[in-house]
Design a protein around this motif. Structure first.
Motif, PDB file in Angstrom:
ATOM      1  N   VAL A 188       0.889  -1.161   0.000  1.00  0.00           N
ATOM      2  CA  VAL A 188       0.000   0.000   0.000  1.00  0.00           C
ATOM      3  C   VAL A 188       0.924   1.206   0.000  1.00  0.00           C
ATOM      4  CG1 VAL A 188      -1.668   1.366   1.295  1.00  0.00           C
ATOM      5  CG2 VAL A 188      -1.959  -1.107   1.135  1.00  0.00           C
ATOM      6  N   LEU A 189       0.904   1.961  -1.092  1.00  0.00           N
ATOM      7  CA  LEU A 189       1.776   3.117  -1.247  1.00  0.00           C
ATOM      8  C   LEU A 189       1.038   4.362  -0.761  1.00  0.00           C
ATOM      9  CD1 LEU A 189       3.186   2.347  -4.819  1.00  0.00           C
ATOM     10  CD2 LEU A 189       4.187   1.743  -2.602  1.00  0.00           C
ATOM     11  N   VAL A 190       1.680   5.109   0.142  1.00  0.00           N
ATOM     12  CA  VAL A 190       1.062   6.281   0.762  1.00  0.00           C
ATOM     13  C   VAL A 190       1.927   7.495   0.441  1.00  0.00           C
ATOM     14  CG1 VAL A 190       0.177   7.286   2.897  1.00  0.00           C
ATOM     15  CG2 VAL A 190       0.319   4.779   2.657  1.00  0.00           C
ATOM     16  N   ASN A 191       1.395   8.411  -0.358  1.00  0.00           N
ATOM     17  CA  ASN A 191       2.143   9.597  -0.756  1.00  0.00           C
ATOM     18  C   ASN A 191       1.207  10.793  -0.738  1.00  0.00           C
ATOM     19  OD1 ASN A 191       4.683  10.737  -1.775  1.00  0.00           O
ATOM     20  ND2 ASN A 191       3.575  11.094  -3.686  1.00  0.00           N
ATOM     21  N   VAL A 229      -3.237   2.547  -3.611  1.00  0.00           N
ATOM     22  CA  VAL A 229      -2.422   3.760  -3.503  1.00  0.00           C
ATOM     23  C   VAL A 229      -3.256   4.811  -2.791  1.00  0.00           C
ATOM     24  CG1 VAL A 229      -1.207   5.590  -4.749  1.00  0.00           C
ATOM     25  CG2 VAL A 229      -1.131   3.229  -5.606  1.00  0.00           C
ATOM     26  N   VAL A 230      -2.668   5.426  -1.763  1.00  0.00           N
ATOM     27  CA  VAL A 230      -3.347   6.450  -0.966  1.00  0.00           C
ATOM     28  C   VAL A 230      -2.646   7.783  -1.203  1.00  0.00           C
ATOM     29  CG1 VAL A 230      -3.899   7.216   1.376  1.00  0.00           C
ATOM     30  CG2 VAL A 230      -4.031   4.775   0.788  1.00  0.00           C
ATOM     31  N   TYR A 231      -3.432   8.826  -1.460  1.00  0.00           N
ATOM     32  CA  TYR A 231      -2.842  10.147  -1.661  1.00  0.00           C
ATOM     33  C   TYR A 231      -3.845  11.216  -1.250  1.00  0.00           C
ATOM     34  CZ  TYR A 231      -5.676  10.599  -5.937  1.00  0.00           C
ATOM     35  OH  TYR A 231      -6.715  10.688  -6.822  1.00  0.00           O
ATOM     36  N   GLY A 232      -3.400  12.481  -1.288  1.00  0.00           N
ATOM     37  CA  GLY A 232      -4.264  13.609  -0.967  1.00  0.00           C
ATOM     38  C   GLY A 232      -3.955  14.776  -1.888  1.00  0.00           C
ATOM     39  N   HIS A 233      -3.723  15.941  -1.283  1.00  0.00           N
ATOM     40  CA  HIS A 233      -3.237  17.148  -1.956  1.00  0.00           C
ATOM     41  C   HIS A 233      -4.260  17.836  -2.841  1.00  0.00           C
ATOM     42  CE1 HIS A 233      -0.242  19.987  -3.288  1.00  0.00           C
ATOM     43  NE2 HIS A 233      -0.359  19.635  -4.546  1.00  0.00           N
ATOM     44  N   LEU A 234      -5.042  17.096  -3.601  1.00  0.00           N
ATOM     45  CA  LEU A 234      -5.958  17.705  -4.560  1.00  0.00           C
ATOM     46  C   LEU A 234      -7.255  18.206  -3.919  1.00  0.00           C
ATOM     47  CD1 LEU A 234      -5.619  15.241  -7.583  1.00  0.00           C
ATOM     48  CD2 LEU A 234      -4.221  17.239  -7.003  1.00  0.00           C
ATOM     49  N   ARG A 241      -9.505   3.915 -10.418  1.00  0.00           N
ATOM     50  CA  ARG A 241      -8.647   2.760 -10.702  1.00  0.00           C
ATOM     51  C   ARG A 241      -7.822   3.038 -11.950  1.00  0.00           C
ATOM     52  NH1 ARG A 241      -9.434  -2.058  -8.010  1.00  0.00           N
ATOM     53  NH2 ARG A 241     -11.185  -2.019  -6.552  1.00  0.00           N
ATOM     54  N   TYR A 242      -6.545   2.702 -11.868  1.00  0.00           N
ATOM     55  CA  TYR A 242      -5.640   2.822 -13.002  1.00  0.00           C
ATOM     56  C   TYR A 242      -4.886   1.500 -13.131  1.00  0.00           C
ATOM     57  CZ  TYR A 242      -6.814   7.626 -11.979  1.00  0.00           C
ATOM     58  OH  TYR A 242      -7.522   8.773 -11.704  1.00  0.00           O
ATOM     59  N   ASP A 243      -4.970   0.903 -14.315  1.00  0.00           N
ATOM     60  CA  ASP A 243      -4.363  -0.411 -14.549  1.00  0.00           C
ATOM     61  C   ASP A 243      -4.877  -1.434 -13.553  1.00  0.00           C
ATOM     62  OD1 ASP A 243      -2.521   0.580 -16.632  1.00  0.00           O
ATOM     63  OD2 ASP A 243      -1.573   1.633 -14.960  1.00  0.00           O
ATOM     64  N   GLY A 244      -6.130  -1.274 -13.128  1.00  0.00           N
ATOM     65  CA  GLY A 244      -6.747  -2.209 -12.203  1.00  0.00           C
ATOM     66  C   GLY A 244      -6.399  -1.993 -10.746  1.00  0.00           C
ATOM     67  N   VAL A 245      -5.588  -0.980 -10.439  1.00  0.00           N
ATOM     68  CA  VAL A 245      -5.166  -0.698  -9.064  1.00  0.00           C
ATOM     69  C   VAL A 245      -6.038   0.418  -8.491  1.00  0.00           C
ATOM     70  CG1 VAL A 245      -3.266   0.035  -7.573  1.00  0.00           C
ATOM     71  CG2 VAL A 245      -2.804  -1.419  -9.567  1.00  0.00           C
ATOM     72  N   ARG A 246      -6.493   0.228  -7.275  1.00  0.00           N
ATOM     73  CA  ARG A 246      -7.357   1.208  -6.620  1.00  0.00           C
ATOM     74  C   ARG A 246      -6.530   2.366  -6.066  1.00  0.00           C
ATOM     75  NH1 ARG A 246      -9.443   0.850  -1.188  1.00  0.00           N
ATOM     76  NH2 ARG A 246      -8.527  -1.233  -1.172  1.00  0.00           N
ATOM     77  N   PHE A 247      -6.912   3.583  -6.441  1.00  0.00           N
ATOM     78  CA  PHE A 247      -6.306   4.809  -5.931  1.00  0.00           C
ATOM     79  C   PHE A 247      -7.343   5.528  -5.065  1.00  0.00           C
ATOM     80  CE2 PHE A 247      -3.230   3.804  -9.017  1.00  0.00           C
ATOM     81  CZ  PHE A 247      -2.148   4.683  -8.958  1.00  0.00           C
ATOM     82  N   GLU A 248      -6.947   5.904  -3.857  1.00  0.00           N
ATOM     83  CA  GLU A 248      -7.861   6.568  -2.933  1.00  0.00           C
ATOM     84  C   GLU A 248      -7.333   7.963  -2.592  1.00  0.00           C
ATOM     85  OE1 GLU A 248     -10.699   5.525  -1.940  1.00  0.00           O
ATOM     86  OE2 GLU A 248     -10.733   3.337  -2.070  1.00  0.00           O
TER      87      GLU A 248
END
Length: 279
Positions: A188-191, A229-234, A241-248
């Motif tokens: 789980v990538l957190v950026n 993938v977990v992110y914020g900022h926006l 989902r990108y390439d089947g991967v969930r982005f939150e």
């Protein structure tokens, strides 16, 4: 049920947001919380919020946002750049909060095992408008439109000559760490910033995207076997989902942004176990 939860962009300089943070609670005693940056511009506020959360959740994992890295005139701590970041890391370590400089922890709860990797990757002005070839041209267009990130005044890259040079160094270090992780375990990538450009395409001011990430992380969700993938900022909370991967995107955001939403402000996002899709 034990959960891996996430939130970002707490911005507790706003009293309404501070009150929301005071109310954040785990769903079980063994929940982990991922905090993807922008807690506050002041070191003392970052320490207060993360300390409060660390006392409630079994583990808190933090990745820095741009606001933590600002050297704001109102903050008694006037450290700049890398020195400021390292100071924040020590503050977190004293609280028991995991940082990008610590060994990546393994979540073994529902949906695991996964390696939880907090990242500190900046931006390098490569999320440019179509037809814009250089950083200089992108910045000129943004200034002409009156769309200028406060980073240009308050986020100092010392000792690096530029923010994109600091980004380059952080990419090299982060790739080294991710490549050395235990094999065969998803991540789980957190950026703070999105790792891919697509989330920025809906920005009301597209010129702002140059302060939102780097094209050099575009394949990390595949390359490093991300379960999420977990992110914020926006400040645009949503699931994609990108390439089947969930982005939150897990931002709370400013009061003027969250007040109109139908969801309760400060609602923590479930990362694992994966939420069931809405029928």
């Amino acid at each position: 049920m034990t959960s891996l939860l996430a939130i970002s962009d707490l911005h507790i300089g706003y009293q309404e947001n501070r009150s929301i943070v005071e109310k954040l609670r785990p769903t079980s005693a063994s929940d982990w919380l991922l905090v993807a940056g922008d807690v506050s511009e002041k070191v003392s506020d970052v320490e207060w919020a993360l300390g409060l959360l660390a006392g409630r959740f079994e583990k808190v994992v933090w990745a820095p946002g741009n606001h933590e890295l600002w050297t704001h005139p109102s903050d008694p701590v006037q450290l700049r750049g890398e020195e400021r970041y390292r100071h924040l890391v020590e503050v977190c370590r004293n609280l028991g909060v995991v940082t990008p400089e610590d060994p990546y922890p393994t979540w073994t709860g529902p949906g695991g095992p996964v390696t939880v990797a907090p990242l500190f990757v900046l931006y390098d002005y490569t999320f440019r408008m179509p037809g814009v070839a250089t950083k200089e041209e992108a910045l000129a267009r943004a200034y002409d439109k009156g769309v200028v990130c406060t980073d240009e005044m308050l986020l100092h890259p010392d000792p690096y000559p530029t923010r994109d040079a600091w980004c380059d160094a952080r990419i090299a270090e982060t790739e080294r760490r991710l490549e050395a992780r235990p094999p065969g375990v998803p991540t789980v990538l957190v950026n703070h910033y999105p790792l891919v450009r697509e989330p920025t395409l809906i920005l009301y001011h597209p010129e702002f995207a140059i302060w939102c990430g780097t094209e050099r992380t575009a394949d990390w969700h595949l390359r490093f076997d991300a379960a999420a993938v977990v992110y914020g900022h926006l400040h645009i909370p949503r699931t994609t989902r990108y390439d089947g991967v969930r982005f939150e995107e897990v931002s709370l955001g400013y009061p003027r942004e969250w007040r109109p939403r139908s969801t309760a402000p400060g609602q923590l996002r479930h990362i694992l176990p994966s939420p069931r899709p809405v029928a």
